[in-house]
Design a protein around this motif. Sequence first.
Motif, PDB file in Angstrom:
ATOM      1  N   ARG A  39       0.809  -1.224   0.000  1.00  0.00           N
ATOM      2  CA  ARG A  39       0.000   0.000   0.000  1.00  0.00           C
ATOM      3  C   ARG A  39       0.842   1.274   0.000  1.00  0.00           C
ATOM      4  N   TYR A  40       2.160   1.119   0.063  1.00  0.00           N
ATOM      5  CA  TYR A  40       3.037   2.273   0.188  1.00  0.00           C
ATOM      6  C   TYR A  40       3.827   2.505  -1.095  1.00  0.00           C
ATOM      7  N   SER A  41       4.091   3.764  -1.347  1.00  0.00           N
ATOM      8  CA  SER A  41       5.067   4.140  -2.356  1.00  0.00           C
ATOM      9  C   SER A  41       6.442   4.153  -1.684  1.00  0.00           C
ATOM     10  N   VAL A  42       7.450   3.702  -2.409  1.00  0.00           N
ATOM     11  CA  VAL A  42       8.809   3.675  -1.862  1.00  0.00           C
ATOM     12  C   VAL A  42       9.743   4.366  -2.840  1.00  0.00           C
ATOM     13  N   GLY A  43      10.515   5.289  -2.327  1.00  0.00           N
ATOM     14  CA  GLY A  43      11.412   6.053  -3.184  1.00  0.00           C
ATOM     15  C   GLY A  43      12.847   5.999  -2.718  1.00  0.00           C
ATOM     16  N   TRP A  44      13.709   6.477  -3.600  1.00  0.00           N
ATOM     17  CA  TRP A  44      15.131   6.609  -3.300  1.00  0.00           C
ATOM     18  C   TRP A  44      15.516   8.077  -3.456  1.00  0.00           C
ATOM     19  N   SER A  93       2.554   2.642  -5.107  1.00  0.00           N
ATOM     20  CA  SER A  93       1.903   1.406  -4.679  1.00  0.00           C
ATOM     21  C   SER A  93       1.287   0.662  -5.849  1.00  0.00           C
ATOM     22  N   GLY A  94       0.834   1.378  -6.860  1.00  0.00           N
ATOM     23  CA  GLY A  94       0.245   0.746  -8.027  1.00  0.00           C
ATOM     24  C   GLY A  94       1.259   0.241  -9.034  1.00  0.00           C
ATOM     25  N   GLY A  95       2.542   0.558  -8.791  1.00  0.00           N
ATOM     26  CA  GLY A  95       3.598   0.062  -9.662  1.00  0.00           C
ATOM     27  C   GLY A  95       4.166   1.085 -10.621  1.00  0.00           C
ATOM     28  N   ASN A  96       3.561   2.250 -10.734  1.00  0.00           N
ATOM     29  CA  ASN A  96       4.109   3.275 -11.619  1.00  0.00           C
ATOM     30  C   ASN A  96       5.461   3.752 -11.096  1.00  0.00           C
ATOM     31  N   THR A  97       6.358   4.011 -12.006  1.00  0.00           N
ATOM     32  CA  THR A  97       7.715   4.415 -11.635  1.00  0.00           C
ATOM     33  C   THR A  97       8.051   5.791 -12.208  1.00  0.00           C
ATOM     34  N   TYR A  98       8.891   6.507 -11.485  1.00  0.00           N
ATOM     35  CA  TYR A  98       9.300   7.849 -11.890  1.00  0.00           C
ATOM     36  C   TYR A  98      10.780   8.019 -11.548  1.00  0.00           C
ATOM     37  N   ARG A 125       9.918  -3.438  -7.415  1.00  0.00           N
ATOM     38  CA  ARG A 125       9.506  -3.870  -6.074  1.00  0.00           C
ATOM     39  C   ARG A 125       9.070  -5.330  -6.121  1.00  0.00           C
ATOM     40  N   ASP A 126       9.319  -6.008  -5.020  1.00  0.00           N
ATOM     41  CA  ASP A 126       8.884  -7.386  -4.837  1.00  0.00           C
ATOM     42  C   ASP A 126       7.992  -7.382  -3.607  1.00  0.00           C
ATOM     43  N   ASN A 127       6.701  -7.365  -3.831  1.00  0.00           N
ATOM     44  CA  ASN A 127       5.770  -7.276  -2.693  1.00  0.00           C
ATOM     45  C   ASN A 127       5.838  -8.505  -1.799  1.00  0.00           C
ATOM     46  N   ALA A 128       6.201  -9.637  -2.351  1.00  0.00           N
ATOM     47  CA  ALA A 128       6.299 -10.855  -1.542  1.00  0.00           C
ATOM     48  C   ALA A 128       7.461 -10.776  -0.555  1.00  0.00           C
ATOM     49  N   LYS A 129       8.483 -10.028  -0.933  1.00  0.00           N
ATOM     50  CA  LYS A 129       9.662  -9.886  -0.076  1.00  0.00           C
ATOM     51  C   LYS A 129       9.705  -8.546   0.647  1.00  0.00           C
ATOM     52  N   ASN A 130       8.676  -7.725   0.429  1.00  0.00           N
ATOM     53  CA  ASN A 130       8.646  -6.394   1.059  1.00  0.00           C
ATOM     54  C   ASN A 130       9.923  -5.607   0.768  1.00  0.00           C
ATOM     55  N   THR A 131      10.376  -5.688  -0.451  1.00  0.00           N
ATOM     56  CA  THR A 131      11.659  -5.096  -0.813  1.00  0.00           C
ATOM     57  C   THR A 131      11.542  -4.301  -2.111  1.00  0.00           C
ATOM     58  N   VAL A 132      12.225  -3.178  -2.125  1.00  0.00           N
ATOM     59  CA  VAL A 132      12.349  -2.362  -3.329  1.00  0.00           C
ATOM     60  C   VAL A 132      13.811  -2.362  -3.750  1.00  0.00           C
ATOM     61  N   TYR A 133      14.036  -2.449  -5.051  1.00  0.00           N
ATOM     62  CA  TYR A 133      15.392  -2.483  -5.596  1.00  0.00           C
ATOM     63  C   TYR A 133      15.635  -1.258  -6.472  1.00  0.00           C
ATOM     64  N   LEU A 134      16.890  -0.838  -6.511  1.00  0.00           N
ATOM     65  CA  LEU A 134      17.309   0.198  -7.437  1.00  0.00           C
ATOM     66  C   LEU A 134      18.526  -0.329  -8.187  1.00  0.00           C
ATOM     67  N   GLN A 135      18.298  -0.716  -9.436  1.00  0.00           N
ATOM     68  CA  GLN A 135      19.389  -1.180 -10.286  1.00  0.00           C
ATOM     69  C   GLN A 135      20.032   0.036 -10.935  1.00  0.00           C
ATOM     70  N   MET A 136      21.313   0.207 -10.694  1.00  0.00           N
ATOM     71  CA  MET A 136      22.029   1.378 -11.193  1.00  0.00           C
ATOM     72  C   MET A 136      23.088   0.923 -12.182  1.00  0.00           C
ATOM     73  N   ASN A 137      22.922   1.307 -13.429  1.00  0.00           N
ATOM     74  CA  ASN A 137      23.871   0.961 -14.486  1.00  0.00           C
ATOM     75  C   ASN A 137      24.556   2.219 -15.016  1.00  0.00           C
TER      76      ASN A 137
END
Length: 124
Positions: free
Chosen positions: A30-35, A52-57, A70-82
């Motif tokens: 239910r939460y938005s998560v940012g970096w 929370s709906g999956g849109n990214t910015y 985000r992986d809702n099953a793992k309660n984790t958000v990732y930031l892949q930086m290339n």
Amino acid sequence: VQLQASGGGLVQAGGSLRLSCETSGYTFSRYSVGWFRQAPGKEREFVSVIRSGGNTYYADSVKGRFTISRDNAKNTVYLQMNSLKLDDTAVYYCAASKTLILSSIRTSSQYNYWGQGTQVTVSS
């Protein structure tokens, strides 16, 4: 609500890192998560958010190079930086918001919960 950021380190310019933000204590989906990031002597700046709906910015400075997920099953958000650049050197923080509105995604005060930072250092 707790957030734990990890995955930072030292990498050469052009390299990649993946940051993780593990969360607990709330209904993650239910939460938005940012970096955000903060370089020495500079203000904290928005990097990316996944709502929370999956849109990214993304900030313009990282668009096309960074990917948030985000992986809702793992309660984790990732930031892949290339294709990391020297200017990406900063302490990176993850933050969560239940009531984030689109016009405020870049405003740090709109995020209610913050994790500790993880250092990313890009060398030449």
